[in-house]
Write a protein that holds these residues in place. Sequence first.
Motif, mmCIF file in Angstrom:
data_model
loop_
_atom_site.group_PDB
_atom_site.id
_atom_site.type_symbol
_atom_site.label_atom_id
_atom_site.label_comp_id
_atom_site.label_asym_id
_atom_site.label_seq_id
_atom_site.Cartn_x
_atom_site.Cartn_y
_atom_site.Cartn_z
ATOM 1 N N LEU A 1 20.652 -11.446 62.521
ATOM 2 C CA LEU A 1 20.109 -12.679 61.956
ATOM 3 C C LEU A 1 18.944 -12.354 61.022
ATOM 4 O O LEU A 1 18.865 -12.863 59.895
ATOM 5 N N ALA A 2 18.043 -11.480 61.487
ATOM 6 C CA ALA A 2 16.907 -11.084 60.656
ATOM 7 C C ALA A 2 17.375 -10.384 59.390
ATOM 8 O O ALA A 2 16.853 -10.634 58.292
ATOM 9 N N ARG A 3 18.367 -9.507 59.527
ATOM 10 C CA ARG A 3 18.888 -8.784 58.362
ATOM 11 C C ARG A 3 19.461 -9.745 57.330
ATOM 12 O O ARG A 3 19.137 -9.663 56.141
ATOM 13 N N GLU A 4 20.329 -10.642 57.784
ATOM 14 C CA GLU A 4 21.003 -11.544 56.853
ATOM 15 C C GLU A 4 20.007 -12.460 56.143
ATOM 16 O O GLU A 4 20.110 -12.687 54.931
ATOM 17 N N LEU A 5 19.047 -12.989 56.880
ATOM 18 C CA LEU A 5 18.080 -13.905 56.285
ATOM 19 C C LEU A 5 17.115 -13.182 55.359
ATOM 20 O O LEU A 5 16.776 -13.677 54.277
ATOM 21 N N ALA A 6 16.657 -11.988 55.767
ATOM 22 C CA ALA A 6 15.731 -11.233 54.927
ATOM 23 C C ALA A 6 16.393 -10.801 53.625
ATOM 24 O O ALA A 6 15.782 -10.874 52.546
ATOM 25 N N LEU A 7 17.646 -10.364 53.693
ATOM 26 C CA LEU A 7 18.358 -9.962 52.483
ATOM 27 C C LEU A 7 18.590 -11.148 51.550
ATOM 28 O O LEU A 7 18.747 -10.970 50.329
ATOM 29 N N ASP A 8 18.590 -12.352 52.120
ATOM 30 C CA ASP A 8 18.746 -13.576 51.329
ATOM 31 C C ASP A 8 17.414 -14.058 50.765
ATOM 32 O O ASP A 8 17.363 -15.086 50.089
ATOM 33 N N GLY A 9 16.340 -13.329 51.059
ATOM 34 C CA GLY A 9 15.029 -13.692 50.536
ATOM 35 C C GLY A 9 14.238 -14.655 51.382
ATOM 36 O O GLY A 9 13.154 -15.107 50.980
ATOM 37 N N LYS A 10 14.722 -14.987 52.577
ATOM 38 C CA LYS A 10 13.995 -15.896 53.459
ATOM 39 C C LYS A 10 12.819 -15.165 54.123
ATOM 40 O O LYS A 10 12.949 -13.995 54.505
ATOM 41 N N PRO A 11 11.679 -15.826 54.278
ATOM 42 C CA PRO A 11 10.560 -15.203 55.008
ATOM 43 C C PRO A 11 10.861 -15.167 56.503
ATOM 44 O O PRO A 11 11.133 -16.203 57.115
#
Length: 402
Positions: free
Chosen positions: A14-24
């Motif tokens: 979850l952290a990987r997918e969101l971080a790669l999408d630019g989410k903080p």
Amino acid sequence: MIVIVGSGAGGSILARELALDGKPVTILEKGPYINSKDAFNYYDKYSEDVDLLTTTCIGGSTIVSMSNMVRALDDELLDYDIDLSEAYEYVEDLVGVHQLDDSHIGKGTQAFLDAGYELGLNTLKMPKAIREEDCIQCGKCAFGCPADAKWSGKDYVDEAVEAGATLICEADVKEVLIENGKAVAVKYVKDNKEEIINAEKVVLSAGAINSALILRNSGIDEAGRELFFDPFVTVGGYIKDINFNTEVQMAGLVIGENFVLSPHFSSFIRANIPDDDVTDKDILSIMVKTPDECKGYVTDDGDVVKINTIQDIRYLAEGTATAGFILEKAGVDPKTIGSTVYRGAHPGGSAKIGEIVDSNLETEINDLFVCDASVLPISPGKPPILTILALSKRLADYLKKE
């Protein structure tokens, strides 16, 4: 800011997918950041009544898992309008799920597979996420991989941090703070000091036990009043110089109606054999794993209580008997066959879909989600990591659109 509590199968991807999408993203992990080879030092301890295998460290229990990757509960989740077919394909490709090359199927595992085929059982190689080019075939999968040859949640936490996520280890989350029915912050303790981090959304991926306790402290008292875990024993005996103890563990699979079997070394089997000349290299053993009826629960102190039903015992007996047939067919001396004590793994069901969370894994508290084995509606009776990864990928896609 999206705050993710826990870095196991659910939290890491979850952290990987969101971080790669630019989410903080901020990841709060209760345990320390460690080298994979040291993971055996971080197994959790519960009451003496329950022998349950979980760990508290970066990557959660994935770091001591066998990296077994099988789909589970597909039909059951469809009842909640959760179709994981696309998420499974994405995750399987991402982690490299495959059956091991023959170069990494040892003599003991092959004997297990051959015996299963001969007995007409549903037998196959276990799908795994192991990189053969790095694997040194030491048999230490459950201790933490000394060669970092298998996937664990630690891999995706590292990727998330590289993509801009913040990781705070040794952060013991106590509760989620709520205002006007919405999650707004997370309270945790680090270095004996209470800290609060503001959040637009909070995802609990702290495991079935810790996530339940955090939910209770946050006002959802029903969490953790039910709990399952996959009961298992290891059955084995003597076969001279099989050298199974140094093989990749659980590289084969037999699927029964009420159990799964997989070759798994346990040094405890040797204690059942009185011959002093028998060593670990002379043991072939099989893990017997079954689903249970979710009759356990988490106490307010974080201990686990497990109630075994007649069905639980019957399923385990069926699997144990079948394992005995396989061992004898594989060449094990039947007079030496014995079993370990009853243990458990893969706790879940403490915040079930349809009861504590909805089909988007959101609780009755707005912007408070749960994404780990807690949400599974029933015991899968098989490794749940791939299913949790797929659920997390689905949740990541949902949160990206929010």
